[in-house]
Design a protein around this motif. Structure first.
Motif, PDB file in Angstrom:
ATOM      1  N   ALA A  86       0.681   4.233  10.739  1.00  0.00           N
ATOM      2  CA  ALA A  86       0.352   4.376   9.432  1.00  0.00           C
ATOM      3  C   ALA A  86       1.281   5.205   8.839  1.00  0.00           C
ATOM      4  O   ALA A  86       1.679   5.024   7.632  1.00  0.00           O
ATOM      5  CB  ALA A  86      -0.781   5.021   9.559  1.00  0.00           C
ATOM      6  N   THR A 181       3.670   8.984   0.035  1.00  0.00           N
ATOM      7  CA  THR A 181       2.378   9.257   0.297  1.00  0.00           C
ATOM      8  C   THR A 181       2.086   7.138  -0.040  1.00  0.00           C
ATOM      9  O   THR A 181       1.240   6.418   0.462  1.00  0.00           O
ATOM     10  CB  THR A 181       1.336   9.748  -0.391  1.00  0.00           C
ATOM     11  OG1 THR A 181       1.438  11.058   0.083  1.00  0.00           O
ATOM     12  CG2 THR A 181      -0.693   8.996  -0.750  1.00  0.00           C
ATOM     13  N   ARG A 182       2.666   6.444  -1.924  1.00  0.00           N
ATOM     14  CA  ARG A 182       2.837   5.531  -2.085  1.00  0.00           C
ATOM     15  C   ARG A 182       3.562   4.468  -1.053  1.00  0.00           C
ATOM     16  O   ARG A 182       2.815   3.523  -0.505  1.00  0.00           O
ATOM     17  CB  ARG A 182       3.721   5.768  -2.902  1.00  0.00           C
ATOM     18  CG  ARG A 182       2.682   6.748  -4.485  1.00  0.00           C
ATOM     19  CD  ARG A 182       3.390   6.447  -5.801  1.00  0.00           C
ATOM     20  NE  ARG A 182       5.127   6.785  -5.796  1.00  0.00           N
ATOM     21  CZ  ARG A 182       4.924   8.200  -6.981  1.00  0.00           C
ATOM     22  NH1 ARG A 182       4.054   9.120  -7.162  1.00  0.00           N
ATOM     23  NH2 ARG A 182       6.297   8.317  -6.622  1.00  0.00           N
ATOM     24  N   MET A 184       3.936   4.959   1.993  1.00  0.00           N
ATOM     25  CA  MET A 184       2.334   4.926   3.587  1.00  0.00           C
ATOM     26  C   MET A 184       1.442   3.743   3.137  1.00  0.00           C
ATOM     27  O   MET A 184       1.331   3.156   3.983  1.00  0.00           O
ATOM     28  CB  MET A 184       2.277   6.004   3.673  1.00  0.00           C
ATOM     29  CG  MET A 184       1.198   5.350   5.259  1.00  0.00           C
ATOM     30  SD  MET A 184      -0.093   7.577   5.191  1.00  0.00           S
ATOM     31  CE  MET A 184       1.769   8.137   6.110  1.00  0.00           C
ATOM     32  N   ARG A 185       0.788   3.886   1.544  1.00  0.00           N
ATOM     33  CA  ARG A 185      -0.557   2.415   1.261  1.00  0.00           C
ATOM     34  C   ARG A 185       0.225   1.506   1.483  1.00  0.00           C
ATOM     35  O   ARG A 185      -0.273   0.709   1.543  1.00  0.00           O
ATOM     36  CB  ARG A 185      -0.857   3.870  -0.171  1.00  0.00           C
ATOM     37  CG  ARG A 185      -1.789   2.789  -0.523  1.00  0.00           C
ATOM     38  CD  ARG A 185      -2.764   3.767  -1.424  1.00  0.00           C
ATOM     39  NE  ARG A 185      -2.421   4.566  -2.031  1.00  0.00           N
ATOM     40  CZ  ARG A 185      -2.071   5.867  -2.431  1.00  0.00           C
ATOM     41  NH1 ARG A 185      -1.008   5.898  -3.542  1.00  0.00           N
ATOM     42  NH2 ARG A 185      -2.968   7.005  -2.226  1.00  0.00           N
ATOM     43  N   ARG A 186       1.825   1.608   0.523  1.00  0.00           N
ATOM     44  CA  ARG A 186       2.074  -0.076   0.630  1.00  0.00           C
ATOM     45  C   ARG A 186       2.235  -0.223   1.411  1.00  0.00           C
ATOM     46  O   ARG A 186       1.887  -1.462   2.136  1.00  0.00           O
ATOM     47  CB  ARG A 186       3.164   0.390  -0.460  1.00  0.00           C
ATOM     48  CG  ARG A 186       2.737   0.618  -1.504  1.00  0.00           C
ATOM     49  CD  ARG A 186       1.626  -0.316  -2.552  1.00  0.00           C
ATOM     50  NE  ARG A 186       0.759  -0.228  -2.894  1.00  0.00           N
ATOM     51  CZ  ARG A 186       0.325   0.436  -3.342  1.00  0.00           C
ATOM     52  NH1 ARG A 186       0.868   1.604  -4.052  1.00  0.00           N
ATOM     53  NH2 ARG A 186      -1.171   0.313  -2.973  1.00  0.00           N
ATOM     54  N   GLN A 187       2.775   0.200   2.656  1.00  0.00           N
ATOM     55  CA  GLN A 187       2.958  -0.790   3.715  1.00  0.00           C
ATOM     56  C   GLN A 187       1.668  -1.013   5.147  1.00  0.00           C
ATOM     57  O   GLN A 187       1.767  -1.889   5.458  1.00  0.00           O
ATOM     58  CB  GLN A 187       4.017   0.248   5.099  1.00  0.00           C
ATOM     59  CG  GLN A 187       3.250   1.743   5.177  1.00  0.00           C
ATOM     60  CD  GLN A 187       3.558   1.206   6.823  1.00  0.00           C
ATOM     61  OE1 GLN A 187       3.057   0.300   7.538  1.00  0.00           O
ATOM     62  NE2 GLN A 187       2.520   2.380   7.067  1.00  0.00           N
ATOM     63  N   LEU A 188       1.358   0.052   4.305  1.00  0.00           N
ATOM     64  CA  LEU A 188      -0.189  -0.344   5.649  1.00  0.00           C
ATOM     65  C   LEU A 188      -1.000  -1.609   4.367  1.00  0.00           C
ATOM     66  O   LEU A 188      -1.655  -2.847   5.731  1.00  0.00           O
ATOM     67  CB  LEU A 188      -1.791   0.749   5.302  1.00  0.00           C
ATOM     68  CG  LEU A 188      -1.250   2.097   6.172  1.00  0.00           C
ATOM     69  CD1 LEU A 188      -1.615   3.023   6.311  1.00  0.00           C
ATOM     70  CD2 LEU A 188      -1.363   1.639   7.801  1.00  0.00           C
ATOM     71  N   GLU A 189      -0.471  -1.893   3.577  1.00  0.00           N
ATOM     72  CA  GLU A 189      -1.031  -3.651   2.631  1.00  0.00           C
ATOM     73  C   GLU A 189      -0.667  -4.597   2.912  1.00  0.00           C
ATOM     74  O   GLU A 189      -0.971  -5.342   3.882  1.00  0.00           O
ATOM     75  CB  GLU A 189      -1.441  -3.170   0.848  1.00  0.00           C
ATOM     76  CG  GLU A 189      -2.154  -1.904   0.511  1.00  0.00           C
ATOM     77  CD  GLU A 189      -1.628  -1.687  -0.515  1.00  0.00           C
ATOM     78  OE1 GLU A 189      -0.546  -2.272  -1.157  1.00  0.00           O
ATOM     79  OE2 GLU A 189      -2.686  -0.642  -1.712  1.00  0.00           O
ATOM     80  N   THR A 501       8.199   2.872  -5.581  1.00  0.00           N
ATOM     81  CA  THR A 501       7.572   2.463  -5.545  1.00  0.00           C
ATOM     82  C   THR A 501       7.579   3.572  -7.096  1.00  0.00           C
ATOM     83  O   THR A 501       8.349   4.676  -7.872  1.00  0.00           O
ATOM     84  CB  THR A 501       6.305   3.243  -5.377  1.00  0.00           C
ATOM     85  OG1 THR A 501       6.519   4.904  -5.219  1.00  0.00           O
ATOM     86  CG2 THR A 501       5.881   2.685  -3.577  1.00  0.00           C
ATOM     87  N   GLY A 505       2.621   3.662  -8.146  1.00  0.00           N
ATOM     88  CA  GLY A 505       1.732   3.060  -7.226  1.00  0.00           C
ATOM     89  C   GLY A 505       3.038   2.202  -6.556  1.00  0.00           C
ATOM     90  O   GLY A 505       3.069   1.138  -6.090  1.00  0.00           O
TER      91      GLY A 505
END
Length: 536
Positions: A86, A181-182, A184-189, A501, A505
């Motif tokens: 992650a 944090t942003r 990380m969220r985008r790479q998981l998506e 980002t 985000g």
């Protein structure tokens, strides 16, 4: 490109760790304490930091035993290790399955002592990886001059032992900057999207624009819908909805916004998810290198974006276009952070030695009256007569410096912003305003030229002057060079992000103008990072 599918769902690692601790508790008391201590001492001896840590503890274990504290530490570390993907960190750096197998097989004092030290060693590796990155940036790209704030190993171990929540301590090691944090969220998506086929078929053929129709427009429409730039539509014509979606795409990729899907725009639209994911993973590693306090107010210059921003509490409050160093190893703008301490209004330009000997001295040798807008200055600060025979000097023997006095043609324009550094890089005005109309703005010798330097100055001075415009313009009208100190120095960060980002985000992408991120990706791949899809 190596494509892999993650074999372990990211959310299930805690159960694995708890199963381990419940079925195979490490019971130090079952074995010889002396044997355990001796094994710890021998295993830690290879690392001075670990040896000192365990010596201070009398070689007592950190992870060994069936106490709640030891179990919590083991569970917390194993849980963290199973979630490193992650963070865009290769899971292969830890081999969690092999680690668990080794722990279960540790059925005597010597093996338990060895594994206790091994878990401490893995903790340190994890802490350094997630806190400040897995690469040394200067070894990958020499133009990255950033000082990475590496944690002290002894402090990591001490803080982990003292933490009321081991899992909370490990979570807190990752950068706390909102951008991390942003990302990380985008790479998981993106990884989840990769598992379902990405953005679908690419758009074939050449340029498309308003008024076009047919299968290629449909392919463009479908691609834009899949990428989130327009809502669902059944149009087969390049209508206003597609035009607006192309404009949104162009804005998010730093391109000229005209709503036309020309060659450059289509190339960017057809980039695969894997390529974009690489950029995000590199950006996350870069964020770890910058795991520092950036300042509630700071200047943020993203070289790939060709803009300089003033940021207040994570929001851009002022932005201006910029020109950066031209392509070529001697002109590319380096990356580092420093503090802006002052500005100079009506500045003189003191020509760097490299420019003097490489660009101006050949002209002076041929014609002593050449480059007449510059003064030749001796070591005592006196202007040298142009009747001097400069042809007798070589690049190594030329004894003079060169200076351009303040004035409308000065290379630095009307103001320069100083954050003193060994690289002689600063932000400044320029009389060459035509360059700011270009989409790619890499033309300087390394310094950052600003499109709106006066407004930039007003914005900075507003923190200390009731009438910043009047104050600045009053000094400017004198025509005399004047230093103006900033009462509160402002951090300046020269960064390089091909993926970043917005504050809300949304992902933005820029071209790898200097090719630096390509080198970083190659180095990450050598460390075992692969483009992985994650299935929900």
């Amino acid at each position: 490109m190596k494509i892999a599918v993650s074999g372990r769902p990211l959310g299930l690692c805690l159960a694995l760790a708890l199963t381990f601790s419940a079925t195979a508790p490490l019971a130090q008391s079952q074995f010889s304490i002396t044997g355990f201590h001796q094994s710890v001492a021998e295993s830690a001896a290879r690392d001075d930091g670990l040896a000192a840590f365990y010596r201070e503890r009398g070689f007592e274990g950190v992870w060994t035993g069936s106490t709640p504290e030891a179990q919590n530490r083991r569970n917390a570390l194993i849980s963290a290790l199973t979630e490193v993907e992650a963070h865009g960190i290769p899971a292969s750096r830890y081999d969690v399955d092999g680690l668990i197998a080794d722990l279960r097989a540790a059925d005597n004092a010597a093996e338990q002592g060895r594994m206790d030290v091994e878990l401490s060693r893995i903790l340190l590796r994890y802490a350094h990886d997630v806190n400040t990155g897995i690469l040394n940036p200067r070894q990958v790209v020499s133009a990255i001059k950033r000082e990475v704030p590496v944690l002290d190993s002894a402090q990591i171990l001490a803080d982990f032992m003292a933490a009321p929540s081991p899992s909370g301590y490990l979570r807190g090691l990752a950068p706390q900057a909102p951008e991390y944090t942003r990302l990380m969220r985008r790479q998981l998506e993106l990884r989840a999207l990769l598992a379902t086929g990405g953005w679908g078929p690419t758009v074939p053929g050449g340029a498309l624009g308003p008024g076009d129709s047919g299968d290629r427009v449909v392919a463009l429409r479908n691609r834009l819908v899949a990428m989130g730039y327009m809502g669902r539509s059944v149009t087969q014509s390049y209508d206003e909805a597609i035009t607006a979606a192309v404009e949104r795409f162009q804005a998010a990729h730093g391109m000229t916004v005209d709503g036309v899907a020309g060659a450059a725009t289509l190339t960017a639209i057809n980039e695969p998810v894997e390529t974009r994911l690489q950029s995000v993973l590199v950006a996350m590693e870069r964020e770890r290198w910058m795991n520092i306090e950036r300042g509630d107010r700071h200047v943020w210059v993203n070289l790939t974006d060709f803009h300089a921003n003033i940021v207040d509490f994570d929001r851009v409050t002022f932005q201006t276009r910029s020109v950066i160093g031209a392509l070529g190893s001697d002109r590319e703008t380096p990356e580092f952070s420093d503090e802006m301490t002052h500005m100079v209004i009506n500045p003189s330009w003191y020509v760097p030695r490299s420019i003097i000997v490489n660009e101006y001295l050949p002209s002076l040798r041929a014609n002593s009256g050449a480059v007449s807008h510059l003064q030749v200055i001796d070591s005592r600060g006196r202007v040298v007569s142009r009747n001097t025979n400069f042809s007798r000097f070589s690049a190594s023997s030329f004894p003079y410096s060169m200076r351009q006095p303040p004035g409308p043609r000065n290379a630095l324009g009307q103001v320069k912003f100083m954050f003193p550094n060994q690289y002689n890089i600063y932000l400044h005005d320029t009389p060459s305003q035509n360059l700011f109309t270009r989409e790619v703005r890499a033309f300087s010798h390394g310094c950052i030229r600003l499109d709106d330097p006066k407004d930039f100055a007003y914005h900075l001075l507003a923190a200390q002057e009731s009438d910043p415009v009047g104050y600045f313009e009053g000094i400017l009208r004198t025509g005399a060079e004047r230093r103006v100190n900033l009462e509160t120095p402002i951090p300046v960060h020269l960064v390089y992000r091909t993926a970043f980002t917005s504050v809300t985000g949304e992902l933005q992408f820029r071209n790898d103008i200097y090719g630096r991120d390509a080198r970083i990706w190659q180095a990450l791949a050598r460390e075992g990072l692969v483009i992985e899809a994650v299935r929900g």
